[in-house]
Design an enzyme around this catalytic site. Structure first.
Site, PDB file in Angstrom:
ATOM      1  N   ASN A   1       0.851  -1.196   0.000  1.00 56.08           N
ATOM      2  CA  ASN A   1       0.000   0.000   0.000  1.00 56.08           C
ATOM      3  C   ASN A   1       0.884   1.242   0.000  1.00 56.08           C
ATOM      4  OD1 ASN A   1      -2.408   1.651   0.403  1.00 56.08           O
ATOM      5  ND2 ASN A   1      -1.718   1.887   2.530  1.00 56.08           N
TER       6      ASN A   1
ATOM      7  N   HIS B   1       1.061   4.936   1.139  1.00 53.68           N
ATOM      8  CA  HIS B   1       0.381   5.805   2.107  1.00 53.68           C
ATOM      9  C   HIS B   1       1.029   7.200   2.075  1.00 53.68           C
ATOM     10  CE1 HIS B   1      -2.060   6.625   5.654  1.00 53.68           C
ATOM     11  NE2 HIS B   1      -1.027   7.332   6.070  1.00 53.68           N
TER      12      HIS B   1
ATOM     13  N   GLU C   1      -2.962  -7.265   8.919  1.00 58.92           N
ATOM     14  CA  GLU C   1      -4.239  -7.023   9.601  1.00 58.92           C
ATOM     15  C   GLU C   1      -4.240  -5.672  10.321  1.00 58.92           C
ATOM     16  OE1 GLU C   1      -2.564 -10.040   9.771  1.00 58.92           O
ATOM     17  OE2 GLU C   1      -3.969 -11.611  10.382  1.00 58.92           O
TER      18      GLU C   1
HETATM   19  C1  GAR Z   1      -2.749   8.291  -3.332  1.00 59.96           C
HETATM   20  O1  GAR Z   1      -1.787   8.801  -4.214  1.00 59.96           O
HETATM   21  C2  GAR Z   1      -2.239   8.247  -1.894  1.00 59.96           C
HETATM   22  O2  GAR Z   1      -1.478   9.389  -1.630  1.00 59.96           O
HETATM   23  C3  GAR Z   1      -3.522   8.302  -1.088  1.00 59.96           C
HETATM   24  O3  GAR Z   1      -4.544   8.705  -1.963  1.00 59.96           O
HETATM   25  C4  GAR Z   1      -3.978   9.156  -3.186  1.00 59.96           C
HETATM   26  C5  GAR Z   1      -4.992   9.045  -4.295  1.00 59.96           C
HETATM   27  O4  GAR Z   1      -4.708   9.984  -5.240  1.00 59.96           O
HETATM   28  N1  GAR Z   1      -3.813   7.038  -0.499  1.00 59.96           N
HETATM   29  C6  GAR Z   1      -4.428   6.885   0.675  1.00 59.96           C
HETATM   30  O5  GAR Z   1      -4.777   7.801   1.366  1.00 59.96           O
HETATM   31  C7  GAR Z   1      -4.664   5.446   1.078  1.00 59.96           C
HETATM   32  N2  GAR Z   1      -5.043   5.381   2.444  1.00 59.96           N
HETATM   33  P1  GAR Z   1      -5.543  10.213  -6.588  1.00 59.96           P
HETATM   34  O6  GAR Z   1      -6.600  11.244  -6.258  1.00 59.96           O
HETATM   35  O7  GAR Z   1      -4.542  10.705  -7.561  1.00 59.96           O
HETATM   36  O8  GAR Z   1      -6.123   8.895  -6.975  1.00 59.96           O
END
Ligand code: GAR
Length: 190
Positions: A105, A107, A143
């Site tokens: 993932n 983050h 988990e």
């Molecule tokens: C991802 O790039 C990451 O930084 C974050 O959301 C973005 C989605 O960007 N991920 C999370 O928060 C996961 N918990 P996008 O609007 O370009 O798809």
């Protein structure tokens, strides 16, 4: 060949960098074979379709249904590694255990800071707390929410005048760098 699936619920900005690399034969011995979303309008699906990568929306009523359908797709395509890119759902413990050390993932913070946060909320919190440095973390999914073993991190400086949106753009550039490095490294592993 390392077969990759990507799960995402949003625009999938980081996926574009991986697709560009794939199209340009810069992804090493890795191939994105499937992109799955839980949201039909998610931009991540169009990004994949535009370059001929299979993209599917699973609009299942329950989490169990969603994961059952997902598992079938992954197994039929013999997927080796799953990347979560803006995937705003939590996978069940049972699912995660089946793909132990096979789900990564991305983050948008330097974990363990801001674990559990999502997307722009994380960047807004970084600004609220007055942090001078933020970044991103690529970690294995276990988990424990945002608590699995860390594969790598990239730091990003917070600049005067930053907004959650400007910070997101620079953090995503770092995310893309980290994802590309990880995919190439993992594909090279014997
Ligand atoms: C991802 O790039 C990451 O930084 C974050 O959301 C973005 C989605 O960007 N991920 C999370 O928060 C996961 N918990 P996008 O609007 O370009 O798809």
């Amino acid at each position: 060949m390392l077969k990759l699936a990507v799960l995402g619920s949003t625009n999938g900005t980081d996926l574009q960098a991986l697709l560009d690399a794939q199209v340009g034969h810069q992804l090493g011995e890795a191939e994105i074979v499937l992109v799955v979303s839980n949201k039909p309008a998610a931009g991540i699906l169009d990004k994949a379709r535009r370059v001929g990568v299979e993209a599917v929306c699973i609009e299942a009523a329950t989490q169990t249904d969603f994961e059952h359908q997902l598992l079938n797709m992954l197994q039929r395509r013999k997927v080796d590694l799953i990347l979560l890119i803006g995937f705003m759902r939590i996978l069940s413990d049972e699912f995660v255990r089946q793909y132990d050390h096979k789900i990564l993932n991305i983050h948008p913070s330097l974990l363990p800071k801001y674990a559990g946060g999502m997307n722009l909320d994380v960047h807004a919190e970084v600004l609220k707390q007055g942090d001078a440095v933020t970044g991103c973390t690529l970690h294995y999914v276990t988990e424990q929410l945002d608590g699995g073993p860390i594969y790598g991190q990239e730091e990003v400086a917070v600049l005067p005048g930053d907004t959650p949106q400007t910070l997101k753009i620079r953090v995503q550039a770092a995310e893309q760098k980290l994802l590309l490095r990880a995919v190439r490294e993992l594909a090279d592993k014997p």
